[in-house]
Design a protein around this motif. Sequence first.
Motif, PDB file in Angstrom:
ATOM      1  N   ASP A 121     -37.692 -11.750 -36.126  1.00  0.00           N
ATOM      2  CA  ASP A 121     -38.955 -12.195 -36.282  1.00  0.00           C
ATOM      3  C   ASP A 121     -39.166 -12.127 -37.763  1.00  0.00           C
ATOM      4  N   PRO A 122     -40.146 -12.705 -38.329  1.00  0.00           N
ATOM      5  CA  PRO A 122     -40.663 -12.400 -39.606  1.00  0.00           C
ATOM      6  C   PRO A 122     -41.417 -11.153 -39.752  1.00  0.00           C
ATOM      7  N   ALA A 123     -41.187 -10.316 -40.921  1.00  0.00           N
ATOM      8  CA  ALA A 123     -41.920  -9.105 -40.825  1.00  0.00           C
ATOM      9  C   ALA A 123     -43.610  -9.153 -40.762  1.00  0.00           C
ATOM     10  N   TYR A 124     -43.943 -10.025 -41.425  1.00  0.00           N
ATOM     11  CA  TYR A 124     -45.086 -10.133 -41.377  1.00  0.00           C
ATOM     12  C   TYR A 124     -46.145 -10.218 -40.166  1.00  0.00           C
ATOM     13  N   LEU A 125     -45.337 -10.468 -39.043  1.00  0.00           N
ATOM     14  CA  LEU A 125     -45.850 -10.297 -37.847  1.00  0.00           C
ATOM     15  C   LEU A 125     -46.521  -8.971 -37.646  1.00  0.00           C
ATOM     16  N   TRP A 126     -46.109  -7.822 -38.267  1.00  0.00           N
ATOM     17  CA  TRP A 126     -46.583  -6.708 -38.166  1.00  0.00           C
ATOM     18  C   TRP A 126     -48.109  -6.623 -38.714  1.00  0.00           C
TER      19      TRP A 126
ATOM     20  N   ALA B 115     -45.811   1.642 -45.703  1.00  0.00           N
ATOM     21  CA  ALA B 115     -44.615   0.714 -45.675  1.00  0.00           C
ATOM     22  C   ALA B 115     -43.290   1.631 -45.638  1.00  0.00           C
ATOM     23  N   ARG B 116     -43.267   2.754 -46.181  1.00  0.00           N
ATOM     24  CA  ARG B 116     -42.168   3.887 -46.054  1.00  0.00           C
ATOM     25  C   ARG B 116     -42.297   4.368 -44.758  1.00  0.00           C
ATOM     26  N   ARG B 117     -43.168   4.819 -44.131  1.00  0.00           N
ATOM     27  CA  ARG B 117     -43.164   5.288 -42.790  1.00  0.00           C
ATOM     28  C   ARG B 117     -42.874   4.286 -41.788  1.00  0.00           C
ATOM     29  N   TRP B 118     -43.286   2.974 -41.721  1.00  0.00           N
ATOM     30  CA  TRP B 118     -43.174   2.360 -40.714  1.00  0.00           C
ATOM     31  C   TRP B 118     -42.126   1.037 -41.014  1.00  0.00           C
ATOM     32  N   HIS B 119     -41.973   0.834 -42.254  1.00  0.00           N
ATOM     33  CA  HIS B 119     -41.101  -0.608 -42.504  1.00  0.00           C
ATOM     34  C   HIS B 119     -40.429  -0.187 -43.887  1.00  0.00           C
ATOM     35  N   PRO B 120     -39.674   0.770 -43.834  1.00  0.00           N
ATOM     36  CA  PRO B 120     -38.713   0.986 -45.013  1.00  0.00           C
ATOM     37  C   PRO B 120     -38.002  -0.009 -45.736  1.00  0.00           C
ATOM     38  N   ALA B 121     -37.483  -0.816 -44.524  1.00  0.00           N
ATOM     39  CA  ALA B 121     -36.777  -2.006 -45.061  1.00  0.00           C
ATOM     40  C   ALA B 121     -37.519  -2.925 -46.167  1.00  0.00           C
ATOM     41  N   LEU B 122     -38.545  -2.890 -45.814  1.00  0.00           N
ATOM     42  CA  LEU B 122     -39.427  -3.802 -46.733  1.00  0.00           C
ATOM     43  C   LEU B 122     -39.469  -3.416 -48.389  1.00  0.00           C
ATOM     44  N   LEU B 123     -39.317  -2.034 -48.492  1.00  0.00           N
ATOM     45  CA  LEU B 123     -39.514  -1.514 -49.793  1.00  0.00           C
ATOM     46  C   LEU B 123     -38.298  -1.949 -50.589  1.00  0.00           C
ATOM     47  N   THR B 124     -38.519  -2.337 -51.889  1.00  0.00           N
ATOM     48  CA  THR B 124     -37.368  -2.771 -52.867  1.00  0.00           C
ATOM     49  C   THR B 124     -37.125  -1.606 -53.724  1.00  0.00           C
TER      50      THR B 124
END
Length: 337
Positions: A119-124, A327-336
């Motif tokens: 699913d697209p990450a923006y659903l978070w 983002a680092r705590r919950w969605h680390p894959a989104l950090l470039t």
Amino acid sequence: MPSAHPSLTSLPVLDLSRADDPAERAGFRAELHAAARDTGFLHLTGHGVGAAETARVLELTRAFFALPEADRLAVSNLNSPHFRGYTRIGHELTGGASDWRDQLDVGAERPAPPVGPGDPAYLWLEGPNQWPAALPELRGVVLDWQSRLAAVAHRLLQELLASIGAPADFFDAAFADRPHLHTKLIRYPGSAPSGTDQGVGAHKDYGFLTLLLQDAVGGLQVRRGEGYLDVPPLPGAFVVNLGELLEIATRGYLRATDHRVVSPPGAVERYSVPFFYNPRLDAVVDTVPGDYLRSAPGLMRDASNPLHAEYGRNELKGWVRAHPAVARRWHPALLTP
């Protein structure tokens, strides 16, 4: 009546109630068209939101920031995978630098959808808010305010589309189901000890329309040419600005304009409540039809700020940049890297 035409020293002032008068409607739309094309910012009066309503929202905004720090940190956005809640002073970034403000982020009150691997990450970005237990009345007032301003923004968006010769209902379907409404309660707590005056750094908003309620202190500035224009508060008016998606949807004809807030001096505090009117997260922005397109300059490409026609991607981009700790705590894959 204040001038509806922008100058080198002020924003245009438009009275939305003129759109209800057949004799005034064409003139109102012409002025709205010019403001959206030339400035991307305006003062909006005649919106129907009363002084008692705005006073109550500002009263509760001040009350939230007057709570003990422990009560505010109990609703820290670090607790939320949806980027909702309280951000401490200096913990939001704009342009890579810390903003000297703290804030409470509130969205539409909905349960979090299931988000699977594909699913697209923006659903978070959709999910429940966090509310301070020590100020129980805040929830109802802010959610009512959000609904109230959504109606104003919807009417203004329809008038804006009509003003450029497009169908007024062109975006109705994108907003009809689960629009992504967002309200911030913000405090600018005077000057930073470092001496920096960045209340919030220069930026453009990600979505469609922003309606700003501000107190009497001032500090908002809007890009005008090579410099910035001060936007002093106008009693009874919202400051309205266009977001990046309207620029995308009109191939650059309508403008999303850089703006910033300069910190108030000394120990003076400034309070503001911006409301962001945006469509559902998976809405894809199509080009708005109309003869105006013959004059559309096309989109300016900025490698540091890519523009996405899918609203959720545009919004998520901004949240990850502004709140890397969440983002680092919950969605680390989104950090470039």
